[in-house]
Design a protein around this motif. Sequence first.
Motif, short mmCIF file in Angstrom:
data_model
loop_
_atom_site.label_atom_id
_atom_site.label_comp_id
_atom_site.label_asym_id
_atom_site.label_seq_id
_atom_site.Cartn_x
_atom_site.Cartn_y
_atom_site.Cartn_z
N UNK A 1 -5.94 -4.71 5.26
CA UNK A 1 -5.96 -4.87 3.80
C UNK A 1 -4.64 -4.42 3.18
N UNK A 2 -4.10 -3.33 3.67
CA UNK A 2 -2.80 -2.86 3.15
C UNK A 2 -1.71 -3.88 3.45
N UNK A 3 -1.73 -4.44 4.65
CA UNK A 3 -0.74 -5.48 5.00
C UNK A 3 -0.85 -6.66 4.04
N UNK A 4 -2.06 -7.10 3.80
CA UNK A 4 -2.28 -8.25 2.91
C UNK A 4 -1.81 -7.95 1.49
N UNK A 5 -2.16 -6.79 0.97
CA UNK A 5 -1.77 -6.43 -0.39
C UNK A 5 -0.25 -6.37 -0.53
N UNK A 6 0.42 -5.71 0.41
CA UNK A 6 1.87 -5.60 0.34
C UNK A 6 2.53 -6.97 0.45
N UNK A 7 1.98 -7.82 1.31
CA UNK A 7 2.54 -9.16 1.45
C UNK A 7 2.42 -9.94 0.14
N UNK A 8 1.24 -9.86 -0.49
CA UNK A 8 1.04 -10.58 -1.75
C UNK A 8 1.83 -9.96 -2.89
N UNK A 9 2.21 -8.69 -2.74
CA UNK A 9 3.03 -8.04 -3.76
C UNK A 9 4.52 -8.29 -3.56
N UNK A 10 4.85 -9.07 -2.53
CA UNK A 10 6.24 -9.50 -2.37
C UNK A 10 6.99 -8.95 -1.18
N UNK A 11 6.39 -8.07 -0.38
CA UNK A 11 7.08 -7.54 0.79
C UNK A 11 7.23 -8.61 1.86
N UNK A 12 8.32 -8.55 2.59
CA UNK A 12 8.57 -9.51 3.67
C UNK A 12 7.64 -9.21 4.84
N UNK A 13 6.87 -10.21 5.31
CA UNK A 13 5.95 -9.96 6.43
C UNK A 13 6.64 -9.43 7.67
N UNK A 14 7.85 -9.93 7.96
CA UNK A 14 8.56 -9.45 9.14
C UNK A 14 8.85 -7.95 9.03
N UNK A 15 9.20 -7.50 7.84
CA UNK A 15 9.44 -6.08 7.63
C UNK A 15 8.17 -5.27 7.77
N UNK A 16 7.05 -5.82 7.28
CA UNK A 16 5.77 -5.12 7.39
C UNK A 16 5.35 -5.00 8.85
N UNK A 17 5.57 -6.06 9.63
CA UNK A 17 5.20 -6.05 11.05
C UNK A 17 6.06 -5.06 11.83
N UNK A 18 7.27 -4.81 11.34
CA UNK A 18 8.17 -3.88 12.04
C UNK A 18 7.79 -2.42 11.79
N UNK A 19 6.94 -2.18 10.79
CA UNK A 19 6.51 -0.82 10.48
C UNK A 19 5.14 -0.54 11.09
N UNK A 20 4.79 0.72 11.13
CA UNK A 20 3.46 1.10 11.60
C UNK A 20 2.44 0.85 10.50
N UNK A 21 1.16 0.82 10.91
CA UNK A 21 0.09 0.67 9.92
C UNK A 21 0.14 1.82 8.90
N UNK A 22 0.36 3.03 9.39
CA UNK A 22 0.40 4.19 8.50
C UNK A 22 1.53 4.06 7.47
N UNK A 23 2.67 3.54 7.90
CA UNK A 23 3.80 3.37 6.98
C UNK A 23 3.46 2.35 5.90
N UNK A 24 2.78 1.28 6.27
CA UNK A 24 2.39 0.28 5.27
C UNK A 24 1.36 0.83 4.30
N UNK A 25 0.40 1.58 4.82
CA UNK A 25 -0.62 2.17 3.95
C UNK A 25 0.01 3.15 2.98
N UNK A 26 0.94 3.96 3.47
CA UNK A 26 1.63 4.91 2.59
C UNK A 26 2.44 4.18 1.52
N UNK A 27 3.07 3.06 1.90
CA UNK A 27 3.86 2.28 0.94
C UNK A 27 2.97 1.71 -0.17
N UNK A 28 1.79 1.23 0.20
CA UNK A 28 0.87 0.70 -0.81
C UNK A 28 0.40 1.82 -1.74
N UNK A 29 0.12 2.98 -1.21
CA UNK A 29 -0.30 4.11 -2.04
C UNK A 29 0.79 4.48 -3.04
N UNK A 30 2.04 4.46 -2.58
CA UNK A 30 3.15 4.78 -3.48
C UNK A 30 3.25 3.77 -4.61
#
Length: 653
Positions: free
Chosen positions: A99-128
């Motif tokens: 869900x965090x991956x999907x939200x960040x992607x729809x908010x404009x983050x590059x999927x390749x960049x999201x895939x290069x990060x850990x799940x925890x990093x993506x979740x923390x980014x969404x919280x921020x």
Amino acid sequence: MAARVVQPTDDEGQHTVIEAAADRRILVEAGPGTGKTHTAALRLAKLVRSDVSPAQILVLSFSRSAVRTLTNRLAKVASADDNLVEELRHISIRTFDSWAFRMLRLLGDNPAGLLARTHDENIAALTEMIVGPERDDVRQLIGNRRHLIVDEFQDLPGVRGELVVALLDLLAPPDDDKFGFTILGDPAQAIYGFTAKNANDRAFPSPAEYWNGIIDRYGEGISTVRLSHNYRSDPPIAQLATRLRTVLLSDVPVDEKIGAVKSELEALPECKALDMESFPVEAGSAILARTNGEALRVLTKLMGKELVGPAVLHMRAAGFASLSPAWIAGLLRQVKSPTVIRSQFERIYTHLGTLWGEETCRSLSLPTSELCWTRLTRAAGASDDASEFSMSELRDRLGWPDAFPDDMHDTTEGLVISTVHQSKGMEFDDVTVLEKTPRRKNNGQNDDAHGDEDEPDIEEANIGYVAVTRAGKSLNRLPAKSIYTPPTYRDFQDGRRRLCTWWNRWINLEMGQNGDINPLGFVDPELLGRGGALELQQYLLENADALTGRKVILCKDHSAKHVRWKIHLQTDELVGRLLGVTSPQLTFDLLDILHSKGYSLPYRIMNLRISGVGTITSSVDRSLDAPESVSRLWLGLSLYGTGDFQPSKTKKA
């Protein structure tokens, strides 16, 4: 002000949760087997029967197994009411990761960049983003939601717990009672606190502090319902669980809690042998270990020396790659058009389904035509009512965490070998608990970072409790001496971690992670020879199910410019059919272990097995034969286990 606490009998407690209005805010403290999942499914059905649409409900859970369990229970609820079948299928049930991956992607983050990060990093980014300047953007994207359900809340310390707190503040502030939520959990089952301890050296609250923090924040605006009657387990197991739960939730010192759980586990009936004759293989059986290394040793011992492994064994442990469903490449490998329209797809499905026959369709786990279409269009980013989808979009999104439902790759059929952590959200008739093996260090690194061995940790007690409470009918103990010393984790470049041990002149190294196998190897004409790719693809198609558990052997490729290993089926004559080739990633990691100690790369690597056949794609610019050169989709396989070999010293010039 204190929260309202509802303490009716269990059936009344379930009724309270199920019948509550959509704007109610409820904490459900549910012990194992107390009908938590069933209650959540009925609550969802009740919400949909009222004036809440599926699109207004969001369900977030910790693991894919928990998502699968809830999805299956929801399907059973829907089957009893024809009017609900279609509605309940559209409820969004996701892991926090996808869900965090999907939200960040729809908010404009590059999927390749999201895939290069850990799940925890993506979740923390969404919280921020939720607590920062993009707060309104996140709220707008979430849309007209009216109810949030969070499962396994006790296992959400660290970044996931912070995300829940931020979501509640965004969607359901205490002074606005229009948005409701249902949070389910059990403090006695909190076993993931170590993830918070190791998160960027930041001190996160404990699971209990998150739980109590929500109660304090909402005061009289939240109700707590406690479920305690164990419907899952037979009386002896239920009584054991009750004794342990009473101790775990008491005020006695942590070391006494650990001692109490240890004593109960040591008193369980002992399994004398670790072999297939000693364990039931029907669905509903599990062997649970403390660490991934232990689970892997159990699986290896059960598989034995047989080339064809039992199809009833299923490994559930972190680290190994999973592929997209094989039926995708099976259906679309020969597509030549850039887009697939619905009528074209129906013709393909009907033609190939008839050509393959029932056995191959079953081997591919081929869903119905309607379900295939729905999953493909969603994976390709098209709308639910789309009449076509783009092949390039499907290829680009194939490896995204949110491309397919979170429960699609999850199975509990047969005998499951798992860590206790991976078994959360699951239940079995028969459970065997492996005794905890002594902790050891491998090059100064521990197996699983679950706390300091010298410091008593309540999670050590909770882990034993969780293992016990997975069982419904029988519960046994497997001595630690049943397995060899388990491998421990070693760090490699780019953040990779592999289980590894150097024992009795043998190296056992975990292989089968994402990137260990060259995706082009399954269709490479230079590797497979003229016509070899088509032949291999047909072989994988016809044997997708039968190949699971088959032993392979890796042979060093002397003809390659760079060191790699060809992947062959292992036969009685040792080397059988060529299946693919390894990637440079595996070569680098082997060099990391061997080169500094003066050892050469091995010629043969033994004892790996095929975990499954699935869909592969690659964006690498490489000429391939038709049809893969056009569709860029084909069948491939994934591996699991440890690659075993005896290292030899490098010959001096």
